[in-house]
Write a protein that holds these residues in place. Structure first.
Motif, PDB file in Angstrom:
ATOM      1  N   ALA A   1       1.217  -0.940  -0.026  1.00  0.00           N
ATOM      2  CA  ALA A   1       0.413   0.182   0.087  1.00  0.00           C
ATOM      3  C   ALA A   1       1.085   1.243  -0.087  1.00  0.00           C
ATOM      4  CB  ALA A   1      -0.499  -0.623   1.240  1.00  0.00           C
ATOM      5  N   ILE A   2       2.305   1.078   0.773  1.00  0.00           N
ATOM      6  CA  ILE A   2       3.162   2.523   0.093  1.00  0.00           C
ATOM      7  C   ILE A   2       3.369   2.256  -0.508  1.00  0.00           C
ATOM      8  CG2 ILE A   2       5.135   3.201   1.674  1.00  0.00           C
ATOM      9  CD1 ILE A   2       4.563   1.908   4.510  1.00  0.00           C
ATOM     10  N   LYS A   3       3.980   1.591  -1.220  1.00  0.00           N
ATOM     11  CA  LYS A   3       4.660   1.621  -2.689  1.00  0.00           C
ATOM     12  C   LYS A   3       3.201   2.037  -3.587  1.00  0.00           C
ATOM     13  CE  LYS A   3       7.774  -1.333  -3.514  1.00  0.00           C
ATOM     14  NZ  LYS A   3       8.209  -3.213  -4.136  1.00  0.00           N
ATOM     15  N   PHE A   4       2.122   2.002  -3.612  1.00  0.00           N
ATOM     16  CA  PHE A   4       1.358   2.006  -4.477  1.00  0.00           C
ATOM     17  C   PHE A   4       1.052   3.440  -3.663  1.00  0.00           C
ATOM     18  CE2 PHE A   4      -3.134   3.630  -4.071  1.00  0.00           C
ATOM     19  CZ  PHE A   4      -3.791   3.666  -5.554  1.00  0.00           C
ATOM     20  N   HIS A   5       0.952   4.394  -3.070  1.00  0.00           N
ATOM     21  CA  HIS A   5       1.023   5.894  -2.415  1.00  0.00           C
ATOM     22  C   HIS A   5       2.237   6.615  -3.170  1.00  0.00           C
ATOM     23  CE1 HIS A   5      -2.927   4.772  -0.303  1.00  0.00           C
ATOM     24  NE2 HIS A   5      -2.502   4.298   0.540  1.00  0.00           N
ATOM     25  N   VAL A   6       3.105   5.969  -2.874  1.00  0.00           N
ATOM     26  CA  VAL A   6       4.464   6.821  -3.633  1.00  0.00           C
ATOM     27  C   VAL A   6       4.230   6.606  -4.626  1.00  0.00           C
ATOM     28  CG1 VAL A   6       6.872   6.217  -3.720  1.00  0.00           C
ATOM     29  CG2 VAL A   6       6.187   5.782  -1.323  1.00  0.00           C
ATOM     30  N   LEU A   7       3.418   5.565  -5.774  1.00  0.00           N
ATOM     31  CA  LEU A   7       3.583   6.083  -6.818  1.00  0.00           C
ATOM     32  C   LEU A   7       2.461   7.168  -7.163  1.00  0.00           C
ATOM     33  CD1 LEU A   7       3.411   2.028  -8.262  1.00  0.00           C
ATOM     34  CD2 LEU A   7       4.962   4.230  -8.821  1.00  0.00           C
ATOM     35  N   GLN A   8       1.211   6.950  -7.149  1.00  0.00           N
ATOM     36  CA  GLN A   8       0.740   8.233  -7.505  1.00  0.00           C
ATOM     37  C   GLN A   8       1.336   9.594  -6.603  1.00  0.00           C
ATOM     38  OE1 GLN A   8      -2.152   7.720  -8.381  1.00  0.00           O
ATOM     39  NE2 GLN A   8      -3.862   6.804  -6.847  1.00  0.00           N
ATOM     40  N   CYS A   9       2.005   9.824  -5.751  1.00  0.00           N
ATOM     41  CA  CYS A   9       2.796  10.696  -5.356  1.00  0.00           C
ATOM     42  C   CYS A   9       3.751  11.260  -6.647  1.00  0.00           C
ATOM     43  CB  CYS A   9       3.499  11.885  -3.855  1.00  0.00           C
ATOM     44  SG  CYS A   9       2.421  10.790  -3.242  1.00  0.00           S
ATOM     45  N   GLN A  10       4.182  10.646  -6.784  1.00  0.00           N
ATOM     46  CA  GLN A  10       5.706  10.845  -8.090  1.00  0.00           C
ATOM     47  C   GLN A  10       4.755  10.968  -9.457  1.00  0.00           C
ATOM     48  OE1 GLN A  10       7.569   6.935  -7.794  1.00  0.00           O
ATOM     49  NE2 GLN A  10       9.293   7.156  -6.424  1.00  0.00           N
ATOM     50  N   LEU A  11       4.035  10.807  -9.854  1.00  0.00           N
ATOM     51  CA  LEU A  11       2.784  10.782 -10.741  1.00  0.00           C
ATOM     52  C   LEU A  11       2.588  12.159 -11.213  1.00  0.00           C
ATOM     53  CD1 LEU A  11       0.286   7.389 -11.166  1.00  0.00           C
ATOM     54  CD2 LEU A  11       2.204   8.919 -13.141  1.00  0.00           C
ATOM     55  N   LEU A  12       1.728  12.853  -9.889  1.00  0.00           N
ATOM     56  CA  LEU A  12       1.451  13.854  -9.822  1.00  0.00           C
ATOM     57  C   LEU A  12       2.637  14.864  -9.905  1.00  0.00           C
ATOM     58  CD1 LEU A  12      -0.634  13.623  -6.649  1.00  0.00           C
ATOM     59  CD2 LEU A  12      -1.673  14.460  -9.173  1.00  0.00           C
ATOM     60  N   ALA A  13       3.812  14.330  -9.056  1.00  0.00           N
ATOM     61  CA  ALA A  13       5.295  14.787  -9.671  1.00  0.00           C
ATOM     62  C   ALA A  13       5.833  15.262 -10.596  1.00  0.00           C
ATOM     63  CB  ALA A  13       6.599  14.543  -8.149  1.00  0.00           C
ATOM     64  N   ASP A  14       5.539  14.096 -11.236  1.00  0.00           N
ATOM     65  CA  ASP A  14       5.868  14.416 -12.760  1.00  0.00           C
ATOM     66  C   ASP A  14       5.254  15.170 -13.465  1.00  0.00           C
ATOM     67  OD1 ASP A  14       7.610  12.231 -12.976  1.00  0.00           O
ATOM     68  OD2 ASP A  14       6.392  10.610 -13.303  1.00  0.00           O
ATOM     69  N   ARG A  15       4.249  15.451 -13.248  1.00  0.00           N
ATOM     70  CA  ARG A  15       3.228  16.435 -13.932  1.00  0.00           C
ATOM     71  C   ARG A  15       3.486  18.037 -13.309  1.00  0.00           C
ATOM     72  NH1 ARG A  15      -1.074  12.550 -13.509  1.00  0.00           N
ATOM     73  NH2 ARG A  15      -1.584  13.529 -12.118  1.00  0.00           N
ATOM     74  N   GLY A  16       4.431  18.309 -12.541  1.00  0.00           N
ATOM     75  CA  GLY A  16       4.374  19.217 -11.513  1.00  0.00           C
ATOM     76  C   GLY A  16       3.199  19.891 -11.232  1.00  0.00           C
ATOM     77  N   ASP A  17       2.762  18.826 -10.238  1.00  0.00           N
ATOM     78  CA  ASP A  17       1.350  18.950  -9.619  1.00  0.00           C
ATOM     79  C   ASP A  17       1.972  19.007  -8.420  1.00  0.00           C
ATOM     80  OD1 ASP A  17      -1.007  19.668  -8.753  1.00  0.00           O
ATOM     81  OD2 ASP A  17      -2.085  18.036  -9.583  1.00  0.00           O
ATOM     82  N   PHE A  18       2.466  19.923  -7.123  1.00  0.00           N
ATOM     83  CA  PHE A  18       2.864  19.231  -5.948  1.00  0.00           C
ATOM     84  C   PHE A  18       1.638  19.496  -5.187  1.00  0.00           C
ATOM     85  CE2 PHE A  18       6.764  20.153  -8.334  1.00  0.00           C
ATOM     86  CZ  PHE A  18       7.286  19.324  -8.075  1.00  0.00           C
ATOM     87  N   ASP A  19       0.432  20.164  -5.217  1.00  0.00           N
ATOM     88  CA  ASP A  19       0.033  20.790  -4.759  1.00  0.00           C
ATOM     89  C   ASP A  19      -1.108  19.438  -4.283  1.00  0.00           C
ATOM     90  OD1 ASP A  19       0.219  23.575  -3.890  1.00  0.00           O
ATOM     91  OD2 ASP A  19      -0.491  24.181  -5.907  1.00  0.00           O
TER      92      ASP A  19
END
Length: 771
Positions: free
Chosen positions: A121-139
Motif C-alpha cells: 500500500a505504501i508503494k502504491f501511494h508513493v507511485l501516486q505521488c510520483q505521478l503527480l510530481a511528474d506533472r509538476g502538480d505539487f499542490d
C-alpha cells in the motif's frame, strides 16, 4: 515440489532463508546471484502454468537486473482478468521505471488498494505521488496525502516534504525533516533524503551533522561515507575531503562508482590517495575472481573509472559468458571499446544495451561521444539518439506550462549538426533550472512553450546561463531585444562587467559568479541565500530578489531561441565591426606596444587550447607545434593570446618567436579585449580570447580539427562563415572528414597550411567551405 523450489527462491531473494538448527550461522548473502535465481524461477513459473505468484517472482528478478521492460513483458503474460492487485502494482512500478507514466497510471487505476499488504500500500501511494510530481502538480501531492487520517509513514512523509520544498516553502520542509529525523524506527532511506534536502538548499552544516549522526547508527553503509565525501567537497574542506575518501576506499564491502569519482578528485590534492585506490582495486580483483554474478558489474564499472580497463573488460566478458543478461555488462564493454578508440564496436554494444534498456541515459551520452570522435558512423548514431524520444515515454512528458520535462542533451549537438537550430535550442532551454524559476516566480513564466519576446514589454531580466565564452558570443543578440523593453537588466560574469556596461549602456548588469562543478568551495560562500540547487548555479541571493521586480525573466538561451524563431537561422549578422567595445585608453596603450614589435608586419594572435582540458574537450584543441605553418610565414608577427599558459608553453613560445605580452589573459578581460582589437587576425579553437576577438570585430579563424567542430559551426553546405560566432570563419581539412583512420595531427597540419594561405592573401573565409 515446484512450490517448495519457488518458496526457496523467494526466501533467498528476500534474504530470509532459515538457518538449520544446530549449524553455525552463515554470513548472509548480501549480493544475490540474480541470474542463477532467474533460471530456476522461470522453470518454476513454467511448471506452475504461469501462476501469478511464480510469474511475479520472475518479474521481481528482472527488475533487480535493471530490466523493467522484461519485467513488463513477463507480467503481461498473465490474462488481465486474472491479475491480482499485487501484479498490477508490479506492473505500475515497472512502467514507472521504464518512464511510461501513462501506462503506470492506467495500471494503478486497476488496483484494489484494500487487497494490498501494508508495504504494498505504501508503494502504491508513493507511485501516486510520483505521478503527480511528474506533472509538476505539487499542490496535488499535498492534497492527496492530506486525505490520510493517520500519521503518514516515513516514505509518504518524504513525498510530502519534497512537494513542500518544490513549492518553495523551504523553511517548512526543513523543519519537517528535522522533526522526523530523531524519531524511533526512522529508516536509512528517509535519513538520506533529509541529508540530500539540506545539501540541495546549501545548508551543508546541517547535512554534515546528519551524515555523521547517521554513520554512528549505520556504520557499515558505504553510501553514507560517499555522501560525507560529497559534502566536504562542496564545503571546500580539502583536508577532511581527502581523509573521508581514504576511509571510503578502506570499506571492505565494495568500492562504489561515486567513491571512485571522489577518489580521482582527491588524488589531485593528495598523491597518497593512489595507494588507497590500488589497495581497493586489489580487493576488487580478489572479490571478483572466478565470479560472474550480477553484482560484480558494479566493480567492473568502478575500476574502469580508475583506469583499469583490463580488469573491467575481464569481469564483463566473464559475466556474459556465464549467461548473465544485465545490460550493464555490455555497457562496460562499450566503455572499454571507446577507451581503445574502437567506435564501431562501441556502437554495436550500445545498440544492444538500448534494445533492452532504452531508458539508460548514460548509454545515449556515450553514443554521442562516439559520434563526435568518429564521423563515419554519426548518421547511424543520430538515428539511435533520436529514437530516445519515442522509446522512452518520459521524454514526451510536459509540465503544466507545456514545456518538455526531460531534456535530451545528447541530441542538442546532433540537431545543430543537421541544421535544426530551433529544435536544438529548444532541447537546451528545457532544463531543471528553468523549471525551478517557474516554481519560484510563477508569474514570470508563460503558459505556452516558449517566451515571446517579439512584442517587448515593461521590463526584462536576462540570466546568463552558459560559459563565459558563450556569454561573449550571445551578447551579439542583446541589441535586438533590449530596445523593445522599458527596463532591461542582466547578470554577467564579473570579469565582463566593465565591457558589458560600456557596450550596452541602456542595460544594467549585475556581476554574478556562475558556479560550475570544478569550484564547489565557492558554493557556500555565495549561495546560502538561494533556495534552489539548480538556480544557485546562475544566481546569487541579491540577483534572485531583483527578479520579482520584472515582468519577464528569461535565460540567455531563451533569448537565442527567440532570435532563431524570428530570423529562421542562427547565422549571425555578418556586417563589418564588432559589438563589444574595448576600453579606448587600454586599446591605445596596447596598440602602441604591439605596433612597435610588429614593425609593419601582419599581427596574428594565436591560441591552442582552453584553460580546462579533459578527454572530452581535448579533441577540440592542439599542440603548439601545429603553429609552425603560421610561424614560417614572411611578413607576420605572432602574439600568444593563450590564457592560463603553462611555464613550458611560455618558454616554447619565446624560443620560437611568439610574443608573450605582460597581461593576465585569464583574469584581465579588459586587457584581452584591447589586445585582440589590435590584431589583424586571430587563429585558434573557440575559447574566450577567440570569442572576444570576434566580438570586438577582429577576424577569427577556427581550425576545424574534427567532425563535431565542423558540423556544429558550419552545417552541410553552409559555407565558411561560422553560424555561431560573428566575424569568424571555420577552416576545414581539404581531404574531408569521412576517413575514420585520419590522424588528427595530419589533419590539423593540412588545415594550418590552408589558414596560412588565407592569411597571406587576406581572404579570410573566402576559400573555405563546409564539408
Amino acid at each position: 515440489m515446484f512450490r517448495t523450489v519457488l518458496a526457496s527462491i523467494a526466501s533467498v531473494f528476500h534474504g530470509k532463508r532459515k538457518r538449520a538448527a544446530g549449524k553455525k550461522p552463515k554470513r548472509p548473502n548480501t549480493k544475490p546471484d540474480y541470474d542463477s535465481y532467474l533460471k530456476v524461477a522461470i522453470l518454476a513459473s513454467v511448471a506452475s502454468k504461469a501462476h501469478p505468484k511464480s510469474v511475479g517472482a520472475v518479474a521481481d528478478i528482472y527488475a533487480a537486473l535493471g530490466l523493467p521492460f522484461k519485467s513488463i513483458e513477463c507480467l503481461e503474460q498473465i490474462p488481465v482478468e486474472s491479475r491480482p492487485a499485487d501484479i498490477w502494482l508490479r506492473l505500475a512500478v515497472a512502467f514507472s521505471k521504464a518512464g511510461d507514466s501513462e501506462r503506470c497510471e492506467q495500471s494503478i487505476g486497476k488496483i484494489d488498494a484494500s487487497r494490498l499488504t501494508g508495504g504494498q500500500a505504501i508503494k502504491f501511494h508513493v507511485l501516486q505521488c510520483q505521478l503527480l510530481a511528474d506533472r509538476g502538480d505539487f499542490d496535488g501531492i499535498l492534497s492527496y496525502l492530506g486525505a490520510f487520517e493517520r500519521a503518514l509513514p516515513f516514505e509518504l512523509e518524504q513525498q510530502r516534504l519534497e512537494a513542500i520544498a518544490s513549492l518553495g516553502q523551504l523553511d517548512e520542509a526543513s523543519a519537517g525533516y528535522r522533526s522526523l529525523i530523531e524519531k524511533r524506527g526512522i529508516k536509512l532511506g528517509f535519513v538520506k533524503a533529509a541529508i540530500n534536502h539540506f545539501h540541495r538548499i546549501n545548508d551543508h552544516k546541517t547535512a554534515l551533522a546528519m551524515t555523521m549522526e547517521a554513520q554512528l547508527r549505520w556504520p557499515k553503509d558505504l553510501s553514507l561515507q560517499a555522501t560525507l565525501c560529497r559534502i566536504y567537497w562542496s564545503m571546500g574542506n580539502s583536508t577532511d575531503f581527502v581523509d573521508s575518501v581514504k576511509k571510503a576506499l578502506c570499506f571492505r564491502s565494495m568500492v562504489s562508482g561515486p567513491v571512485m569519482n571522489h577518489a580521482l578528485k582527491a588524488r589531485k590534492l593528495d598523491p597518497s590517495v593512489d595507494d588507497f585506490i590500488n589497495a581497493a582495486i586489489e580487493r576488487v580483483e580478489v572479490a571478483t575472481k572466478n565470479r560472474t554474478a550480477f553484482w560484480s558489474l558494479d566493480y567492473a564499472h568502478t575500476v574502469l573509472l580508475a583506469g583499469r580497463r583490463d580488469l573491467a573488460e575481464d569481469i564483463a566478458i566473464r559475466y556474459i559468458q556465464g549467461g548473465g543478461i544485465a545490460p550493464l555488462a555490455r555497457y562496460v564493454l562499450a566503455l572499454c571499446n571507446l577507451a581503445d578508440g574502437e567506435f564501431r564496436a562501441a556502437l554495436t554494444e550500445l545498440k544492444e544495451v538500448l534494445q533492452v534498456a532504452p531508458y539508460l541515459d548514460a548509454a545515449y551520452h556515450q553514443l554521442y561521444t562516439a559520434a563526435a570522435a568518429s564521423e563515419d558512423i554519426v548518421s547511424e548514431i543520430a538515428d539511435v539518439i533520436r529514437s530516445r524520444r519515442g522509446n522512452v515515454p518520459r521524454f514526451r512528458q510536459v509540465d503544466s506550462h507545456g514545456r518538455t520535462l526531460h531534456q535530451n542533451p545528447d541530441l542538442i549537438a546532433l540537431h545543430y549538426i543537421n541544421g535544426e537550430f530551433e529544435s536544438g535550442l529548444r532541447e537546451k532551454v528545457n532544463r531543471r533550472a528553468l523549471n525551478s524559476l517557474t516554481y519560484l516566480s510563477p508569474r514570470n513564466r508563460p503558459p505556452g512553450l516558449d517566451f515571446d519576446l517579439s512584442w517587448g514589454g515593461e521590463s526584462l531580466f536576462l540570466i546568463a546561463d552558459d560559459g563565459v565564452s558563450d556569454e561573449v558570443r550571445w551578447a551579439q543578440h542583446l541589441n535586438r531585444f533590449a530596445p523593445r523593453f522599458g527596463r532591461v537588466e542582466a547578470t554577467c560574469e564579473p570579469r565582463l562587467l566593465g565591457i558589458m556596461q560600456r557596450s550596452f549602456p541602456d542595460i544594467k548588469f549585475h556581476a554574478v559568479n556562475r558556479i560550475w562543478g570544478e569550484s564547489p568551495k565557492r558554493f557556500t560562500d555565495l549561495r546560502e541565500d538561494v533556495p534552489s540547487w539548480e538556480l544557485a548555479h546562475y544566481l546569487d541571493g541579491k540577483a534572485l530578489c531583483t527578479l520579482k521586480e520584472f515582468e519577464k525573466v528569461v535565460f540567455t538561451n531563451e533569448m537565442v531561441l527567440a532570435t532563431v524563431k524570428e530570423r529562421g537561422t542562427l547565422i549571425p549578422d555578418q556586417t563589418p565591426g564588432g559589438y563589444l567595445l574595448p576600453d579606448p585608453s587600454l586599446r591605445h596603450s596596447w596598440g602602441e606596444e604591439i605596433s612597435r614589435k610588429a614593425c609593419g608586419r601582419k599581427r596574428i594572435g594565436v591560441l591552442w587550447r582552453s584553460s580546462v582540458v579533459d578527454r572530452k574537450r581535448g579533441r577540440f584543441y592542439f599542440q603548439l607545434e601545429s603553429l609552425r605553418p603560421l610561424m614560417e610565414m614572411a611578413g607576420c608577427e605572432l602574439y600568444s593570446l593563450q590564457h592560463a599558459a603553462k611555464p613550458e608553453e611560455i618558454e616554447w613560445c619565446l624560443a620560437n618567436g611568439i610574443n608573450i605580452l605582460d597581461v593576465d589573459l585569464f583574469e584581465d578581460f579588459e586587457g584581452i579585449a584591447a589586445i585582440a582589437s589590435e590584431m589583424d587576425v586571430v587563429v585558434g579553437p573557440s575559447t574566450l580570447p577567440l570569442e572576444m576577438a570576434a566580438a570586438v570585430g577582429t577576424p577569427a579563424i577556427i581550425p576545424g580539427v574534427n567532425f563535431e567542430t565542423v558540423g556544429i559551426r558550419l552545417h552541410k553546405g553552409a559555407g565558411a562563415a561560422c553560424r555561431h560566432t560573428k566575424n569568424s570563419f571555420v577552416a576545414c581539412d581539404p581531404q574531408g572528414y569521412s576517413d575514420p583512420d585520419a590522424d588528427q595531427v595530419d589533419r590539423l597540419n593540412r588545415v594550418m597550411l590552408r589558414i596560412a594561405d588565407e592569411i597571406r592573401t587576406a581572404r579570410y573565409g573566402s576559400g573555405l567551405s563546409g564539408y
